[in-house]
Design an enzyme around this catalytic site. Structure first.
Site: not given
Length: 430
Positions: A77, A83, A86, A161, A267, A294, A362, A388
């Site tokens: 990138c 940025c 990342c 991106c 997701q 969830y 979840d 997550c």
């Protein structure tokens, strides 16, 4: 008489240029920065490298790379390094993924949990269907649009991106025009939450000042016109629809087509969603009664209902309504009963799980402490956790393990490519 003492002041930064020193990078820190003795954290470095660094304290800046690791690659990138999206594009993919998997193993080990950790599933580049783009005032016809800079509130105006679906990247000029009318109030700091759906881009906008009356009629008209000219599927302001094309945005989840409420959670990549769903479905085989907690708009619900009857619950009433509406177009299911319910204040009790033999949960990043305690009290024989946040998953896993469950295997998932973020699915059995 005046005091001769100088006035008191807070801590002062030493005058003069920032000091520089040479360090050896020994490991990777949890946020994706190279780790030297001290500890000293240096962004954009890799284990085995030597670097000259600038600054004081634990967090330094890379001044010069003195020797490079053989695992270093050219970042794909042009915005990398500026940025804040990342952190790890400079690391060869196999080593980067191995580091993520080891981080997950280490997080579980802090809860004294050992289990089979499978090879990590990695989403490919150019696969993100959800991005959050920050807008700043530009010209009358086009705003500045991009991501926040690393360690700053300033904005990087992006032109490319490599993590995002190319259809989102191609729409950046249209999204800049869409954001142009949003700055009628000086306190507005809009964020465009962009989701790629089967009908095109669905954009939910937050951060527009509302106390002064929100966007004017003229502003809304300009917004709708820009959305139509840009070919967008829908635009909403904090969930209130401002423009919609002929059909509401939708996605297919297993055997069902779900029409999404504004701002609905999905997701981040369809590839990771498919891998997680396949893993959950395999683990749920043989169930007679399933609880999907969830559940959101039904990421796992519809596929689970092909195995056994499902009770689905989530705190977001709009998501549950979307799930329920989609049931009519998904024939052949064993049955779904859905309920809008706050699972923190009103977790599904052990007594309510009396006839349930498999629970899928979840939760958001905060985890499922209250719900895990009820699963632990229940007679459920198998639980499947989707997370997550490995730290809160480890905490909830410890609750289940102490109640007689065993964490038998974990699938790590990387759908936030080139970030330190890692997700997982874990299977528990009594």
């Amino acid at each position: 008489m005046q005091s001769s003492k100088p006035p008191r002041r807070g801590p002062q930064r030493p005058a003069g240029p920032e000091p520089e020193t040479e360090v050896a990078i020994l490991d990777m820190g949890g946020e994706g920065d190279g780790l030297a003795e001290g500890p000293v954290y240096v962004p954009f470095t890799l284990p085995g490298e030597r670097a000259r660094v600038r600054g004081r304290g634990e967090r330094r800046q890379l001044a010069e790379l003195l020797s490079a690791s053989p695992e270093r690659v050219e970042p794909p990138c042009p915005h990398f390094g500026t940025c804040g999206g990342c952190a790890l594009q400079h690391w060869e993919m196999a080593s980067y993924l191995a580091w993520k998997r080891e981080r997950l193993i280490g997080t579980l080990a802090r809860q004294h949990i050992e289990t089979e950790v499978l090879p990590i599933f990695a989403s490919p580049p150019a696969s993100r269907r959800r991005v959050a783009l920050h807008a700043r005032q530009g010209s009358r016809d086009a705003a500045r649009l991009g991501y926040k800079m690393r360690a700053s509130w300033d904005l990087v105006t992006i032109e490319a991106c490599p993590i995002a679906d190319p259809r989102i990247v191609a729409a950046l000029p249209a999204l800049r025009r869409l954001a142009a009318p949003l700055f009628e109030h000086p306190k507005s700091a809009p964020t465009l939450h962009v989701t790629l759906t089967d009908q095109g881009l669905d954009v939910d906008i937050s951060g527009v000042e509302r106390k002064s009356g929100g966007l004017s009629a003229d502003g809304r008209m300009r917004l709708a016109q820009a959305a139509a000219e840009g070919g967008l599927a829908r635009v909403s302001l904090d969930g209130e629809i401002a423009y919609m094309d002929q059909q509401a945005p939708s996605v297919r989840l297993g055997p069902a087509r779900v029409f999404l409420p504004p701002g609905a959670f999905l997701q981040a990549t369809p590839q990771a969603e498919a891998a997680m769903r396949a893993f959950v479905i395999e683990a749920a085989q043989g169930a007679a009664q399933i609880a999907d907690l969830y559940c959101g708009v039904g990421t796992f619900t519809f596929a689970l209902a092909e195995i056994a009857p499902v009770y689905a619950a989530d705190g977001a009433a709009e998501a549950v309504r979307a799930l329920t509406t989609a049931l009519a177009g998904a024939p052949g299911l064993k049955g779904v009963r859905a309920e809008a319910r706050d699972l923190v204040r009103r977790p599904i009790l052990a007594e309510e799980l009396r006839k349930t033999d498999v629970v899928v949960f979840d939760p958001p990043r905060a985890g499922a402490a209250e719900q895990s305690a009820e699963i632990a009290r229940s007679a459920v024989g198998r639980a499947i956790g989707v997370s997550c946040n490995p730290a809160t998953f480890g905490r909830d896993a410890r609750t289940l393990i102490e109640a007689g469950f065993r964490l038998v295997r974990v699938l790590p998932v990387d759908q936030f490519l080139w970030s330190p973020h890692v997700e997982l699915v874990g299977v528990f059995e009594r």
